[in-house]
Every structure is written in structure tokens, then in C-alpha cells.
Write an enzyme that holds these catalytic residues in place. Sequence first.
Site, PDB file in Angstrom:
ATOM      1  CD  GLU A 128     -26.837   7.266  12.127  1.00 33.83           C
ATOM      2  OE1 GLU A 128     -26.290   6.199  11.823  1.00 33.83           O
ATOM      3  OE2 GLU A 128     -26.191   8.291  12.471  1.00 33.83           O
ATOM      4  N   GLY A 152     -22.715   1.078  -4.598  1.00 32.15           N
ATOM      5  CA  GLY A 152     -21.360   0.698  -4.230  1.00 32.15           C
ATOM      6  C   GLY A 152     -20.416   0.822  -5.411  1.00 32.15           C
ATOM      7  CG  ASP A 205     -22.561   9.675   6.166  1.00 33.47           C
ATOM      8  OD1 ASP A 205     -23.768   9.475   5.920  1.00 33.47           O
ATOM      9  OD2 ASP A 205     -21.956   9.122   7.103  1.00 33.47           O
ATOM     10  N   GLY A 232     -11.227   5.611   0.254  1.00 32.85           N
ATOM     11  CA  GLY A 232      -9.786   5.423   0.342  1.00 32.85           C
ATOM     12  C   GLY A 232      -9.171   6.029   1.593  1.00 32.85           C
TER      13      GLY A 232
END
Length: 288
Positions: free
Chosen positions: A138, A200, A231, A263
Site C-alpha cells: 500500500e 478465509g 493483517d 469477531g
Amino acid sequence: MSTRTPAVTVVGSINLDLIASSERLPTAGETIGGAALSEQPGGKGANQAAAAARLGGSARMVGAVGDDVSGRRMLDALAAAGVDTADVAVLPEPTGTALIVVDRDGENQIVVCPGVNSHLSLDAVQFGPEETVLCQLEVGLPVVLEAARRHTGYFVLNAAPAMDLPADLLERCDLVIVNESEYALIPALASAKLVAVTYGGDGSAILAHGRKVAEVPSAAVTVANTVGAGDAFCAALVLALRQGLDYAHALAVANAVGADAVGDPSSQPDLAQLGYYVKRAVSTEGAL
């Protein structure tokens, strides 16, 4: 396993996250009403540094913020997480901003306005050989290349967002971390030295020169927000590996941290110390 928590220096982005939480994600050209707006500290670099610090690592952030209200807020958030911000430059350009839409299942769409992240320089930054340096994409690729060239120790790249990577950069990486989509978009990773891939809800794996050497499933969790989960996984995996855990144990620890992160509605979630996740991973039947 070493009892000393490694020192991690994160070179990367620092953003203000503007998050719209809605029932579902809009399709192209569609307007959706009824969303709730929140502002949070974010940026892949800052998220990883905050996670490393909260997990008990000695975390330093190398990045840039604007000389504005958002920049001061991002610095305060990093300091509150326990991150050393002495090498975060304050520059005249605006602080980076990410526009994020999150649906009720935690899936998201993100547009990043890099702002001052595009002006990051490593001119005054020093790297110690015992540090682990963790970069993402980024910030400008030249900054990542310079960090890889100047740092002589363990070097990790979270290759996100996905882009073509120079061969010499991949050769320099001791570890590359990507999600499943990023792995598919960067074919050169198939022959890289060591690559961790997240899937995932299907867990994660480590590949050495394209050969799978470890694979660990994810635990079932209730998803609040996936923005900072990757992250947190990155920070945990780096700390676990550098503390001496084998590939399977390190993946199990990182999966557990990522599960806690999804969560939590924050991009920089509260986390327990790394030792807690090590014990949790070992005691979870079938985790390894």
C-alpha cells in the site's frame, strides 16, 4: 521455542478507515441507504504493527501521516497499542484514507486514497540485523525495494494489493504472505522460497518452492468485520515463526488470531498475548 518476543518493524501504510456498515454490498451503479458510518484507525501497515504490539512483540512503525487531525489520531492509536512511532513522518500531504463498505456477513469493498503514504521515504530510517521487517504494497514499490535492499535480516512481504513483483524482490523475501486471490494473481509465487496463503474460512497453508509443507483449518467463528483479520494473521504468523514454532503450529496460532480479529468490528482489534494463542492452538483438538 524461544521465550523472547521478536522485534518487528513494519514499513507500510497508515490510513483513516471510513466504514459504512450496510445490510449488503452495492452492485455497480447502485445506491444503498440505511448504512451506519464509523471512523477507525487503519492501513495495512498500521494494522499489522498494532497487532504485533498487542500480541506482545516489540513493534516499530515506519510510515507517514499528514499534519492534520486524522494524522494525529492515527499516531495516538498506534501509541495506545504500544507501537513505537518515532519513525512515522508527519508531512504536509493529507493522511491516507480508506473508504470501506462492510455487509452484515463481514464481507467488504475497499477503495484506498493513499495521500501521504505515497510520499513515504526511508532516508532517515535505520534497520538492525536482528529485526524482522514486514512490508506490504500500500506504499510505493520503490520503498519496499529499498527496505528489502537495506535490511540485512529476516524480511517478510505481505503482497497486498496484488501486483507484478520484481524477481530480485521475491528472491530477497524470507516469507511472502498472501490470500488465495493474491496468490492466483502473482504467478511467480509458485516458485518462491516460502509462501503463506490464507483461504478465509478454509484455513491457511505454507508452501516451500510451490510444495505444500503445512496446512491448518480455520475454526468456525461469527464474522463482524474482515478488514483487519488478514493483517492480524500476518503479524501473528511472523511472530510465531520468528519465535521458533514449526510451520503447522505457527499457522494454527495465526488462524486463531485471525479468528478473534474477524469477531471484532475494529480494523485494529484487541488481541491477547501470543502465548495465549500458542496454548490455544496446541490444546485445540485437530488444529495441528
